[in-house]
Write an enzyme that holds these catalytic residues in place. Structure first.
Site, mmCIF file in Angstrom:
data_model
loop_
_atom_site.group_PDB
_atom_site.id
_atom_site.type_symbol
_atom_site.label_atom_id
_atom_site.label_comp_id
_atom_site.label_asym_id
_atom_site.label_seq_id
_atom_site.Cartn_x
_atom_site.Cartn_y
_atom_site.Cartn_z
ATOM 1 N N GLU A 122 0.854 -1.195 0.000
ATOM 2 C CA GLU A 122 0.000 0.000 0.000
ATOM 3 C C GLU A 122 0.887 1.240 0.000
ATOM 4 O O GLU A 122 2.106 1.142 0.157
ATOM 5 C CB GLU A 122 -0.947 -0.015 1.215
ATOM 6 C CG GLU A 122 -2.009 -1.099 1.099
ATOM 7 C CD GLU A 122 -2.949 -1.182 2.288
ATOM 8 O OE1 GLU A 122 -2.832 -0.371 3.211
ATOM 9 O OE2 GLU A 122 -3.794 -2.089 2.287
ATOM 10 N N HIS A 245 -9.127 9.328 2.608
ATOM 11 C CA HIS A 245 -8.695 8.233 1.732
ATOM 12 C C HIS A 245 -8.891 8.705 0.300
ATOM 13 O O HIS A 245 -9.950 9.230 -0.052
ATOM 14 C CB HIS A 245 -9.529 6.979 2.005
ATOM 15 C CG HIS A 245 -8.902 5.747 1.436
ATOM 16 N ND1 HIS A 245 -8.808 5.524 0.084
ATOM 17 C CD2 HIS A 245 -8.307 4.682 2.038
ATOM 18 C CE1 HIS A 245 -8.190 4.370 -0.117
ATOM 19 N NE2 HIS A 245 -7.873 3.838 1.049
ATOM 20 N N ARG A 291 -0.825 8.866 1.458
ATOM 21 C CA ARG A 291 -2.221 9.261 1.226
ATOM 22 C C ARG A 291 -2.476 10.753 1.202
ATOM 23 O O ARG A 291 -3.309 11.231 0.451
ATOM 24 C CB ARG A 291 -3.077 8.696 2.349
ATOM 25 C CG ARG A 291 -3.555 7.372 1.970
ATOM 26 C CD ARG A 291 -4.493 6.839 2.971
ATOM 27 N NE ARG A 291 -4.414 5.408 2.799
ATOM 28 C CZ ARG A 291 -4.929 4.527 3.596
ATOM 29 N NH1 ARG A 291 -5.579 4.922 4.669
ATOM 30 N NH2 ARG A 291 -4.821 3.254 3.346
ATOM 31 N N HIS A 352 -11.546 9.384 6.297
ATOM 32 C CA HIS A 352 -11.305 7.950 6.487
ATOM 33 C C HIS A 352 -10.808 7.593 7.881
ATOM 34 O O HIS A 352 -11.255 6.634 8.474
ATOM 35 C CB HIS A 352 -10.286 7.518 5.434
ATOM 36 C CG HIS A 352 -9.932 6.074 5.442
ATOM 37 N ND1 HIS A 352 -10.863 5.079 5.212
ATOM 38 C CD2 HIS A 352 -8.734 5.425 5.638
ATOM 39 C CE1 HIS A 352 -10.263 3.897 5.258
ATOM 40 N NE2 HIS A 352 -8.990 4.079 5.528
ATOM 41 N N ARG A 387 -1.135 8.826 9.059
ATOM 42 C CA ARG A 387 -0.979 7.385 9.329
ATOM 43 C C ARG A 387 -0.487 6.639 8.088
ATOM 44 O O ARG A 387 -1.020 6.834 6.985
ATOM 45 C CB ARG A 387 -2.322 6.810 9.753
ATOM 46 C CG ARG A 387 -2.307 5.312 9.973
ATOM 47 C CD ARG A 387 -3.703 4.822 10.244
ATOM 48 N NE ARG A 387 -4.533 5.047 9.093
ATOM 49 C CZ ARG A 387 -5.116 4.078 8.385
ATOM 50 N NH1 ARG A 387 -4.952 2.823 8.737
ATOM 51 N NH2 ARG A 387 -5.872 4.361 7.358
HETATM 52 C C1 SIN Z 1 -7.418 0.488 2.380
HETATM 53 O O1 SIN Z 1 -7.701 -0.672 2.166
HETATM 54 O O2 SIN Z 1 -7.073 1.282 1.501
HETATM 55 C C2 SIN Z 1 -7.535 1.003 3.767
HETATM 56 C C3 SIN Z 1 -6.371 0.556 4.533
HETATM 57 C C4 SIN Z 1 -6.142 1.528 5.652
HETATM 58 O O3 SIN Z 1 -6.832 2.522 5.761
HETATM 59 O O4 SIN Z 1 -5.198 1.289 6.405
#
Ligand code: SIN
Length: 537
Positions: A122, A245, A291, A352, A387
């Site tokens: 991610e 998000h 993010r 988010h 975060r």
């Molecule tokens: C996501 O699946 O993008 C959310 C994961 C997160 O917010 O840590």
């Protein structure tokens, strides 16, 4: 009619990963009440798609995970906390698996025929380290933990119950040092307020996405824990850092459906409506940048073009891979007429995650003895100003374990004290429920418009004035009418909205998730400085 006090050793507010993991750990030592607003599985955890970030591969190291967390946190993480949480992740993951959690696996590259954990990637992570259960990780965690809890005779669930206020000895006028004694809880079905007394009270109430008009969070995310702790006198910090998000499904019929960052982790790219890969100009990590950067780039792209969304494109990947890796996202998009194997998904940013919260140490201890906060409700210093994706479930596990160890090691575990009955006073039944709905909408819209991804001093000043007026109206309504769950939540979102704005006004710079056009740069004097708020005694 008032119920008599319900007495437990441990009172846990919230039934997500933090509350359930804590409850399972303390249940062998005493009686546990888990109070939850709807059904036990209705938690933020249940909606988590991505997974849990933890170092489990030979290619990875604690040092790299610490470095990625500190980088995302933009100079505001507490490094000692980051190290502790990152290093204690693997044994907690092993415990979760022993409790019945199944993470996705794949065939080993090294040992023919063997299986190994399938690690996802991610934004902001330099390595693949996200343990996941396809794209429904939270649902699988809830299933495993609820199943384990159902086998524990010492755990009692109170579904459809919502905590109204914490009870402290100072508030009820008991002599001696202040401590948390329990909470007043509304039984939504019976419509009575029940006093709960406990030796230790744990806030595991999740975040506050519903403070904003557009959010990935479920309806329960109304910042109850932060609002209650603040009213009880605890310090709240860093509430300006609300994570947006970048990719929530944009569709007129879709409510709050997240398109996991893992989709970008597997190669999806963000495109403007004209097909341009606009992240190429913004950050070396392009669509997988942290993010805050991606959400701001999308916001700017939407403002420039006047479009109300951008596109997320993974069509270059083989369809069977997409369907196998993201079955829930694929099916949900298909329900809205979007085949993500053939066409880009329309997406827009949404509120988010709350990075700040009730100030605690890594053991979940707040400043009020007897009161603990774990998970999204808490501000431990792990997330800093932004975060790192999938660090939150890790924090919940580690801090729940540590809080449980702390309360059970305490040989002088306080006995639950008597709590005075709830005073209903002269409150009458509310005659105009439309008022609650209207105030609720007004707060969420003004937070979206004035305290969103990009802020200015003027917008913050407007927001604080308006929220303070709304607070006054809500207080009047609160005291005049019989309490309902909607009213409790309304009062909480108003409190949390004010805390977010007041923290944002305290920070005269841009850092991580807090971006203010009037102070567009980070000020080194504000690195490592929290914004803090506490109700005057
Ligand atoms: C996501 O699946 O993008 C959310 C994961 C997160 O917010 O840590």
């Amino acid at each position: 009619m008032q119920d008599t006090t319900l007495t437990f050793d441990y009172l846990v507010l919230g039934s997500g990963i933090a509350g359930l993991f804590f409850a399972l750990k303390v249940a062998p030592h005493g009686r546990v009440a888990i109070v939850t607003k709807k059904r036990s599985a209705d938690s933020n955890t249940n909606y988590a798609q991505g997974g849990i970030a933890s170092v489990t591969s030979k290619e990875d190291s604690f040092e790299l995970h610490v470095r990625d967390t500190l980088t995302a946190g933009a100079g505001l993480c507490r490094e000692d906390v980051v190290r502790q949480i990152v290093q204690e992740g693997p044994p907690r993951i092993a415990e979760l698996m022993a409790l019945g959690m199944h993470f996705s696996e794949r065939e080993s590259d090294e040992v023919p025929g063997a299986r190994e954990l399938d690690l996802g990637r991610e934004g902001g992570h330099s390595k693949r380290r996200i343990l996941h259960a396809k794209d429904v990780t939270g649902r699988e965690i809830e299933r495993a933990l609820l199943n384990a809890a159902s086998r524990q005779p010492n755990i009692t669930f109170f579904e459809n119950h919502i905590a109204i206020n914490l009870v402290t000895s100072a508030k009820v006028g008991l002599p001696g040092p202040n401590r948390c004694l329990g909470a007043y809880v509304l039984d939504k079905t019976a419509r009575v307020v029940k006093p709960f007394a406990a030796g230790s009270v744990v806030l595991a109430t999740g975040g506050c996405g519903k403070v904003y008009l557009i959010t990935t969070n479920p309806d329960i995310a109304t910042g109850d824990g932060v609002a209650m702790a603040y009213r009880a006198g605890a310090t709240v910090a860093d509430m300006e850092f609300i994570q947006f998000h970048p990719t929530c499904l944009y569709h007129p019929r879709a409510k709050s459906f997240l398109i996991s960052e893992a989709v970008r982790g597997e190669g999806a790219v963000l495109r403007a409506l004209d097909g341009r890969e606009f992240m190429d100009e913004c950050h070396p990590l392009k669509s997988l940048a942290p993010r805050d950067i991606v959400a701001r780039a999308i916001d700017s792209e939407m403002k420039k073009s006047g479009a109300d969304h951008v596109q997320l494109d993974i069509t270059h990947k083989p369809a069977p891979f997409i369907i196998r890796r993201f079955p829930n996202i694929y099916e949900t998009c298909l329900d809205y007429g979007i085949d993500m194997t053939k066409e880009p998904i329309p997406v827009a940013p949404a509120a988010h995650f709350q990075c700040g919260g009730v100030v605690t140490n890594v053991d979940g201890e707040t400043e009020i003895p007897g009161l603990y906060a774990i998970g999204e409700v808490a501000c431990t210093g792990l997330h800093g100003a932004n975060r790192l994706a999938s660090n939150s479930l890790l924090e919940a596990l580690v801090c729940a374990h540590r809080a449980a160890a702390r309360v059970t090691a305490d040989k002088a575990q306080p006995q639950p004290a008597a709590i005075p009955p709830w005073r209903r006073g002269k409150a009458s039944n509310p005659d105009e429920l439309v008022v609650v709905a209207h105030l609720w909408d007004e707060i969420r819209r003004l937070m979206w418009d004035y305290v969103g991804i990009v802020r200015t001093d003027k917008r913050l000043q407007r927001a604080v004035k308006r929220i303070q007026n709304l607070q006054a109206e809500i207080q009047e309504y609160y005291w005049d009418f019989v309490i309902t769950a909607d009213l409790v939540e309304l009062r909480n979102i108003a409190t949390v909205a004010e805390l977010i704005v007041r923290c944002a006004m305290q920070r005269p710079e841009s850092r991580g998730l807090h971006y203010n056009l009037d102070h567009p740069d980070a000020d080194p004097a504000w690195a490592q400085r929290d914004t803090r708020l506490q109700l005057p005694a």
